[in-house]
Scaffold this motif. Sequence first.
Motif, PDB file in Angstrom:
ATOM      1  N   ASP A  84      22.654  28.854  50.483  1.00 52.59           N
ATOM      2  CA  ASP A  84      24.001  29.091  49.986  1.00 52.59           C
ATOM      3  C   ASP A  84      23.928  29.288  48.475  1.00 52.59           C
ATOM      4  OD1 ASP A  84      26.717  29.433  49.972  1.00 52.59           O
ATOM      5  OD2 ASP A  84      27.220  27.389  50.583  1.00 52.59           O
ATOM      6  N   LEU A  85      25.046  29.659  47.856  1.00 54.31           N
ATOM      7  CA  LEU A  85      25.117  29.745  46.404  1.00 54.31           C
ATOM      8  C   LEU A  85      26.509  29.384  45.938  1.00 54.31           C
ATOM      9  CD1 LEU A  85      25.386  33.356  44.969  1.00 54.31           C
ATOM     10  CD2 LEU A  85      25.852  32.841  47.353  1.00 54.31           C
ATOM     11  N   ASP A  86      26.579  28.804  44.729  1.00 54.05           N
ATOM     12  CA  ASP A  86      27.833  28.530  44.037  1.00 54.05           C
ATOM     13  C   ASP A  86      27.833  29.332  42.747  1.00 54.05           C
ATOM     14  OD1 ASP A  86      29.606  26.610  45.413  1.00 54.05           O
ATOM     15  OD2 ASP A  86      27.849  25.300  45.367  1.00 54.05           O
ATOM     16  N   VAL A  87      28.970  29.951  42.434  1.00 56.18           N
ATOM     17  CA  VAL A  87      29.073  30.836  41.282  1.00 56.18           C
ATOM     18  C   VAL A  87      30.010  30.216  40.250  1.00 56.18           C
ATOM     19  CG1 VAL A  87      29.722  33.133  40.475  1.00 56.18           C
ATOM     20  CG2 VAL A  87      28.638  32.853  42.719  1.00 56.18           C
ATOM     21  N   PHE A  88      29.520  30.107  39.016  1.00 57.14           N
ATOM     22  CA  PHE A  88      30.309  29.635  37.888  1.00 57.14           C
ATOM     23  C   PHE A  88      30.182  30.642  36.749  1.00 57.14           C
ATOM     24  CE2 PHE A  88      28.975  25.930  40.301  1.00 57.14           C
ATOM     25  CZ  PHE A  88      30.149  25.177  40.405  1.00 57.14           C
ATOM     26  N   ASP A  89      31.093  30.535  35.792  1.00 58.06           N
ATOM     27  CA  ASP A  89      31.053  31.434  34.647  1.00 58.06           C
ATOM     28  C   ASP A  89      29.742  31.297  33.878  1.00 58.06           C
ATOM     29  OD1 ASP A  89      32.481  33.273  32.674  1.00 58.06           O
ATOM     30  OD2 ASP A  89      32.002  31.564  31.392  1.00 58.06           O
ATOM     31  N   SER A  90      29.211  30.075  33.815  1.00 60.18           N
ATOM     32  CA  SER A  90      28.012  29.825  33.012  1.00 60.18           C
ATOM     33  C   SER A  90      26.714  29.986  33.785  1.00 60.18           C
ATOM     34  CB  SER A  90      28.061  28.408  32.421  1.00 60.18           C
ATOM     35  OG  SER A  90      28.176  27.446  33.467  1.00 60.18           O
ATOM     36  N   LEU A 100      22.408  34.328  34.253  1.00 59.75           N
ATOM     37  CA  LEU A 100      22.297  35.776  34.388  1.00 59.75           C
ATOM     38  C   LEU A 100      22.746  36.463  33.114  1.00 59.75           C
ATOM     39  CD1 LEU A 100      23.705  36.227  38.004  1.00 59.75           C
ATOM     40  CD2 LEU A 100      21.350  35.770  37.281  1.00 59.75           C
ATOM     41  N   SER A 101      22.181  37.633  32.894  1.00 56.33           N
ATOM     42  CA  SER A 101      22.509  38.446  31.726  1.00 56.33           C
ATOM     43  C   SER A 101      23.066  39.781  32.202  1.00 56.33           C
ATOM     44  CB  SER A 101      21.273  38.664  30.856  1.00 56.33           C
ATOM     45  OG  SER A 101      21.533  39.583  29.809  1.00 56.33           O
ATOM     46  N   ALA A 133      26.834  48.656  34.057  1.00 58.47           N
ATOM     47  CA  ALA A 133      25.995  47.565  33.573  1.00 58.47           C
ATOM     48  C   ALA A 133      25.279  46.903  34.750  1.00 58.47           C
ATOM     49  CB  ALA A 133      26.852  46.551  32.825  1.00 58.47           C
ATOM     50  N   SER A 134      24.126  46.304  34.470  1.00 54.36           N
ATOM     51  CA  SER A 134      23.336  45.676  35.522  1.00 54.36           C
ATOM     52  C   SER A 134      23.117  44.209  35.189  1.00 54.36           C
ATOM     53  CB  SER A 134      21.988  46.381  35.678  1.00 54.36           C
ATOM     54  OG  SER A 134      21.222  46.264  34.487  1.00 54.36           O
ATOM     55  N   LEU A 135      22.819  43.421  36.229  1.00 51.89           N
ATOM     56  CA  LEU A 135      22.529  42.004  36.076  1.00 51.89           C
ATOM     57  C   LEU A 135      21.037  41.761  36.119  1.00 51.89           C
ATOM     58  CD1 LEU A 135      25.129  40.104  38.317  1.00 51.89           C
ATOM     59  CD2 LEU A 135      25.079  40.254  35.834  1.00 51.89           C
ATOM     60  N   SER A 136      20.576  40.778  35.347  1.00 47.09           N
ATOM     61  CA  SER A 136      19.192  40.338  35.425  1.00 47.09           C
ATOM     62  C   SER A 136      19.159  38.836  35.223  1.00 47.09           C
ATOM     63  CB  SER A 136      18.327  41.032  34.354  1.00 47.09           C
ATOM     64  OG  SER A 136      18.772  40.683  33.050  1.00 47.09           O
ATOM     65  N   LYS A 195      31.567  38.468  37.235  1.00 47.30           N
ATOM     66  CA  LYS A 195      31.700  39.306  36.043  1.00 47.30           C
ATOM     67  C   LYS A 195      31.558  40.803  36.345  1.00 47.30           C
ATOM     68  CE  LYS A 195      30.200  35.635  32.926  1.00 47.30           C
ATOM     69  NZ  LYS A 195      29.291  35.200  31.839  1.00 47.30           N
ATOM     70  N   GLY A 196      32.345  41.259  37.305  1.00 42.40           N
ATOM     71  CA  GLY A 196      32.334  42.671  37.636  1.00 42.40           C
ATOM     72  C   GLY A 196      31.214  43.098  38.550  1.00 42.40           C
TER      73      GLY A 196
END
Length: 319
Positions: free
Chosen positions: A108-114, A133-134, A144-147, A39-40
């Motif tokens: 490792d990590l997997d990234v999804f929209d949710s 994440l928000s 914008a920042s992620l938390s 998300k950017g």
Amino acid sequence: MLSMLLSQVHLLDAEDSNSMPVCVQARTPDLEYFVEHYKGHLLLLTNKLIVSTAPPTHAAAVIGCTSAAAGQDYSLVTLPASQVTAEHSGTDNWQLLVAERPDVAVTDLDVFDSGIVLHERLAGRPALTLLRLSVEPQSVQQSASLSVLHQQQVTFPDWVFAVRPGINQDYCASHMRMYLSSPIVPEVQMDLNLASGQLILYQQQRHGQYTPQHQQHQSKGSRKAAQHAPMVCKRLWATGADGVQIPVTLLHQEELPYDGQQPLLLEVYGAYGQILEADYKAYRLPLLQRGWSVALTHVRGGGELGRRWVQTQHFKWTT
């Protein structure tokens, strides 16, 4: 460009056919990082020590936050993708999301929209952490920042000793496919609900009685009884010569006596951070059916307990 000692990743704008690759962070000795897009923003697993600068009111936004850390195991950091340009790159804008934590090694990590799924080793055994994440808006001058809005540890059945992710290519998927197993349980296909964090059984293979639910077996004394006797898989800790606790995965027939008279096959590997997976291998079954025990010894040099476990190996062989 990735190696066991350093990393260098370039980004390419998929919406601009004329764009040039932009370097996220130039190669630096002993600095590793792996990049995903969300998300950017960029999400990076890195061994670089990042100290949180979040104010006290936002302390919950950083998981496992400490004032200092060894910086050996991976932490999760982020930065806006727009801040990586040809004129400006580097680690100055990396913001900590999940700090390095004791007894937890992120692999490792997997990234999804949710949400984000972190693949981890917890006390040597596989674990998953689900992060939601928000995206927090900032001022006009700031991106914008992620938390971290919510963190949830995925609960595995007790028999699980190995986890293998499936092919999860749908970014908007509501579930994540994975395969769970142990040395005496063949792979079981499960789906992780990314909203609830619950595991859902999808498909289960059956090799005789070697399933999570042991089947009834023949009466004692018969040959078939030995071939179909229930098996046990357990995690033990052996004390090294220097007092360090070393994980051992032991499997054998359920009623095998510990009298020192039974044959044992010892499997050992500890180098290059490779994990000696405690997964299902059919070639072990004939030995187990004949009364053998099998021990998988996760010695230093392997990756079961994180990067520190790799770096504390006692012997370095050159072949």
